[in-house]
Write a protein that holds these residues in place. Sequence first.
Motif, PDB file in Angstrom:
ATOM      1  N   SER A 160      40.736  28.748  41.873  1.00  0.00           N
ATOM      2  CA  SER A 160      40.331  30.136  42.079  1.00  0.00           C
ATOM      3  C   SER A 160      39.340  30.501  40.996  1.00  0.00           C
ATOM      4  CB  SER A 160      41.544  31.076  42.024  1.00  0.00           C
ATOM      5  OG  SER A 160      41.131  32.427  42.095  1.00  0.00           O
ATOM      6  N   ALA A 161      38.414  31.387  41.327  1.00  0.00           N
ATOM      7  CA  ALA A 161      37.398  31.799  40.359  1.00  0.00           C
ATOM      8  C   ALA A 161      37.805  33.032  39.579  1.00  0.00           C
ATOM      9  CB  ALA A 161      36.063  32.055  41.072  1.00  0.00           C
ATOM     10  N   HIS A 162      39.001  33.607  39.879  1.00  0.00           N
ATOM     11  CA  HIS A 162      39.427  34.798  39.159  1.00  0.00           C
ATOM     12  C   HIS A 162      40.942  34.952  39.274  1.00  0.00           C
ATOM     13  CE1 HIS A 162      40.087  36.990  42.961  1.00  0.00           C
ATOM     14  NE2 HIS A 162      39.020  36.328  43.392  1.00  0.00           N
ATOM     15  N   GLY A 163      41.488  35.809  38.442  1.00  0.00           N
ATOM     16  CA  GLY A 163      42.916  36.079  38.460  1.00  0.00           C
ATOM     17  C   GLY A 163      43.261  37.161  37.466  1.00  0.00           C
ATOM     18  N   ARG A 164      44.479  37.664  37.584  1.00  0.00           N
ATOM     19  CA  ARG A 164      44.936  38.688  36.647  1.00  0.00           C
ATOM     20  C   ARG A 164      45.430  38.043  35.361  1.00  0.00           C
ATOM     21  NH1 ARG A 164      48.312  42.982  40.454  1.00  0.00           N
ATOM     22  NH2 ARG A 164      46.574  43.470  41.890  1.00  0.00           N
ATOM     23  N   PRO A 165      45.529  38.795  34.271  1.00  0.00           N
ATOM     24  CA  PRO A 165      46.065  38.233  33.029  1.00  0.00           C
ATOM     25  C   PRO A 165      47.451  37.631  33.255  1.00  0.00           C
ATOM     26  CG  PRO A 165      45.085  40.373  32.614  1.00  0.00           C
ATOM     27  CD  PRO A 165      45.101  40.208  34.103  1.00  0.00           C
ATOM     28  N   GLY A 166      47.642  36.372  32.833  1.00  0.00           N
ATOM     29  CA  GLY A 166      48.908  35.691  33.009  1.00  0.00           C
ATOM     30  C   GLY A 166      48.984  34.846  34.260  1.00  0.00           C
ATOM     31  N   ASP A 167      47.989  34.961  35.161  1.00  0.00           N
ATOM     32  CA  ASP A 167      47.985  34.121  36.364  1.00  0.00           C
ATOM     33  C   ASP A 167      47.692  32.671  35.994  1.00  0.00           C
ATOM     34  OD1 ASP A 167      48.525  36.274  37.902  1.00  0.00           O
ATOM     35  OD2 ASP A 167      46.569  36.377  38.907  1.00  0.00           O
ATOM     36  N   ARG A 168      48.165  31.776  36.850  1.00  0.00           N
ATOM     37  CA  ARG A 168      47.870  30.353  36.671  1.00  0.00           C
ATOM     38  C   ARG A 168      46.769  29.943  37.643  1.00  0.00           C
ATOM     39  NH1 ARG A 168      52.465  26.208  36.637  1.00  0.00           N
ATOM     40  NH2 ARG A 168      52.701  26.892  38.814  1.00  0.00           N
ATOM     41  N   THR A 221      38.360  46.962  45.247  1.00  0.00           N
ATOM     42  CA  THR A 221      38.227  45.959  44.180  1.00  0.00           C
ATOM     43  C   THR A 221      37.001  45.084  44.457  1.00  0.00           C
ATOM     44  OG1 THR A 221      40.611  45.872  43.822  1.00  0.00           O
ATOM     45  CG2 THR A 221      39.318  44.007  43.011  1.00  0.00           C
ATOM     46  N   VAL A 222      36.113  44.976  43.481  1.00  0.00           N
ATOM     47  CA  VAL A 222      34.960  44.067  43.574  1.00  0.00           C
ATOM     48  C   VAL A 222      35.365  42.751  42.919  1.00  0.00           C
ATOM     49  CG1 VAL A 222      32.555  43.664  42.936  1.00  0.00           C
ATOM     50  CG2 VAL A 222      33.331  45.980  43.504  1.00  0.00           C
ATOM     51  N   GLU A 223      35.506  41.693  43.723  1.00  0.00           N
ATOM     52  CA  GLU A 223      35.967  40.407  43.209  1.00  0.00           C
ATOM     53  C   GLU A 223      34.786  39.577  42.716  1.00  0.00           C
ATOM     54  OE1 GLU A 223      38.243  38.409  46.140  1.00  0.00           O
ATOM     55  OE2 GLU A 223      40.020  39.641  45.809  1.00  0.00           O
ATOM     56  N   PRO A 224      34.919  39.004  41.525  1.00  0.00           N
ATOM     57  CA  PRO A 224      33.825  38.181  41.000  1.00  0.00           C
ATOM     58  C   PRO A 224      33.736  36.853  41.741  1.00  0.00           C
ATOM     59  CG  PRO A 224      35.710  38.073  39.545  1.00  0.00           C
ATOM     60  CD  PRO A 224      36.043  39.087  40.592  1.00  0.00           C
ATOM     61  N   GLY A 225      32.552  36.285  41.729  1.00  0.00           N
ATOM     62  CA  GLY A 225      32.329  34.966  42.334  1.00  0.00           C
ATOM     63  C   GLY A 225      32.115  33.910  41.266  1.00  0.00           C
ATOM     64  N   GLY A 226      31.240  32.975  41.546  1.00  0.00           N
ATOM     65  CA  GLY A 226      31.037  31.856  40.628  1.00  0.00           C
ATOM     66  C   GLY A 226      29.584  31.711  40.222  1.00  0.00           C
ATOM     67  N   LEU A 227      29.332  30.656  39.469  1.00  0.00           N
ATOM     68  CA  LEU A 227      27.992  30.283  39.029  1.00  0.00           C
ATOM     69  C   LEU A 227      27.633  28.990  39.741  1.00  0.00           C
ATOM     70  CD1 LEU A 227      25.551  30.687  37.076  1.00  0.00           C
ATOM     71  CD2 LEU A 227      26.825  29.301  35.415  1.00  0.00           C
ATOM     72  N   ALA A 228      26.559  28.975  40.503  1.00  0.00           N
ATOM     73  CA  ALA A 228      26.226  27.805  41.313  1.00  0.00           C
ATOM     74  C   ALA A 228      24.717  27.643  41.384  1.00  0.00           C
ATOM     75  CB  ALA A 228      26.809  27.938  42.717  1.00  0.00           C
ATOM     76  N   MET A 229      24.290  26.450  41.788  1.00  0.00           N
ATOM     77  CA  MET A 229      22.866  26.199  41.990  1.00  0.00           C
ATOM     78  C   MET A 229      22.674  25.330  43.223  1.00  0.00           C
ATOM     79  SD  MET A 229      21.762  23.306  39.188  1.00  0.00           S
ATOM     80  CE  MET A 229      22.666  21.753  39.008  1.00  0.00           C
ATOM     81  N   ALA A 230      21.500  25.438  43.814  1.00  0.00           N
ATOM     82  CA  ALA A 230      21.114  24.609  44.952  1.00  0.00           C
ATOM     83  C   ALA A 230      19.667  24.202  44.760  1.00  0.00           C
ATOM     84  CB  ALA A 230      21.285  25.369  46.261  1.00  0.00           C
ATOM     85  N   GLN A 231      19.327  22.968  45.150  1.00  0.00           N
ATOM     86  CA  GLN A 231      17.962  22.500  44.976  1.00  0.00           C
ATOM     87  C   GLN A 231      17.341  22.159  46.326  1.00  0.00           C
ATOM     88  OE1 GLN A 231      17.895  18.956  42.591  1.00  0.00           O
ATOM     89  NE2 GLN A 231      19.173  17.773  43.983  1.00  0.00           N
TER      90      GLN A 231
END
Length: 450
Positions: A186-194, A309-319
């Motif tokens: 997962s790319a996000h979680g609450r404090p204490g999440d695994r 809630t605005v959920e964050p995503g990730g950092l990615a690239m494409a060529q």
Amino acid sequence: MAVVAAGSALAAPAAAEGETPPGQVDFPTRCLAPQEAGLPPADGATTGRLTVDDPNPRVGDTVTVTYGIDRTPAVNPVGGPLPADVLTPTGKVRLGGAQGGEVTVVGPKRNEPVAAGAELPAVTMTGTFTVTAPGAITLAPAGYTLHTAHLLDLDTVCAVEAAPVSARLTATPLPTANPRAVLLGSAHGRPGDRVEVTGVGFAPGEAVTVAGRAGAAETADRVAATADRLGRVTVWLTVTDRATTGVVAYEGGAWSARRGTGPAAYAVVEPVPPAAPPAASVEPDASVEPDASAGHAPQAPAAQRVTVTVEPGGLAMAQAGAAMTLGAVPYGDGGAAPGRIGTVTVTDARGGSAGWTLVGRVSDFTGPGGVRIPGAALSWTPTCAAARGAPSPCVPGSAGVVGPDGAVLASTADAPRVGGTFTVDAGVTLDVPAYTPPGAYTAVLTLTLS
């Protein structure tokens, strides 16, 4: 190539008077005159010198060896005087240590006149070899042949049984790409999440540390693992540090670019507090008068709290494309082979404050017969543009050499609000040396986003 400073070429210092020049050794030699000369074998000492143009090459580099003979027991095989520029030397140099084999060396047809019966003059021969193994490599002079072309073509063959080591070099291995990487469940979680963390590319059986990152610093989130026989690890990382913006994994006591992964983006999302129910108030001794005109009593207004809630995503690239072809250069002239990388699109949807860096590294170019063009011969001029509305700017890397050590292609700095879509490009130029053997030369350009 001479490096000129203050009007003079820089060169290795000459040996002081009475000192043995670097690389000079004496060794016993038996020189057999050609049968036509009718001379007995000449036994004696040869004074020789070996030097290399690069004492610290890398595997795959070409090293030039110079074999100089200052004195030989071989004599003029012609019955009379030997004129100038009729002597051609050839010889061998033995390799030892990390790499075995022999190097063939050849000298130009150049000599001063030689009197009848006199010793043949000093000669210089050169040759090249490709470094195939890392470590210490020794060079020792071996046998040589002195060919004279006057009246008849005659060969004086000088055999060397056991010459001492005359030169040494230390070869370093080529840098290899770092195969280590991490994937997050997962790319996000609450404090204490695994969060489930999967790492690949590690050395089998090695201890691996999985840790949270905030920019370049590690956070308090950490768990240990051991890579399996395929070099993989799978662990659950409990993320409690609210500063964590990414997760890395590495071998050894601390993270390094050589033994660690780039950070996988992770955002700690604070929980939304539950909405409190509206409080009811009742005034004592209040009387409620019915609304005669409506036929019923008036109602109090109802209210609902609305949360998104605005959920964050990730950092990615494409060529765009997985290959590029540079322009051709003519044999002999060499020169610049131009081209352009496949356009890279970087998407940063993490919604945090951490910036990113896109780094490129290029291997050596390998061609026919293992001939190489160094990766350091490739340079680029990067460009970078942020899409409209991106909260952070994109900074292109500096124009210059890419090479195996790498160079920055583009980046964004840490800021209170970072993100957006960015288009990264670069024009490249490969400086091909003159008289590079014809053929196709291929390298690998690796781009790493972190």
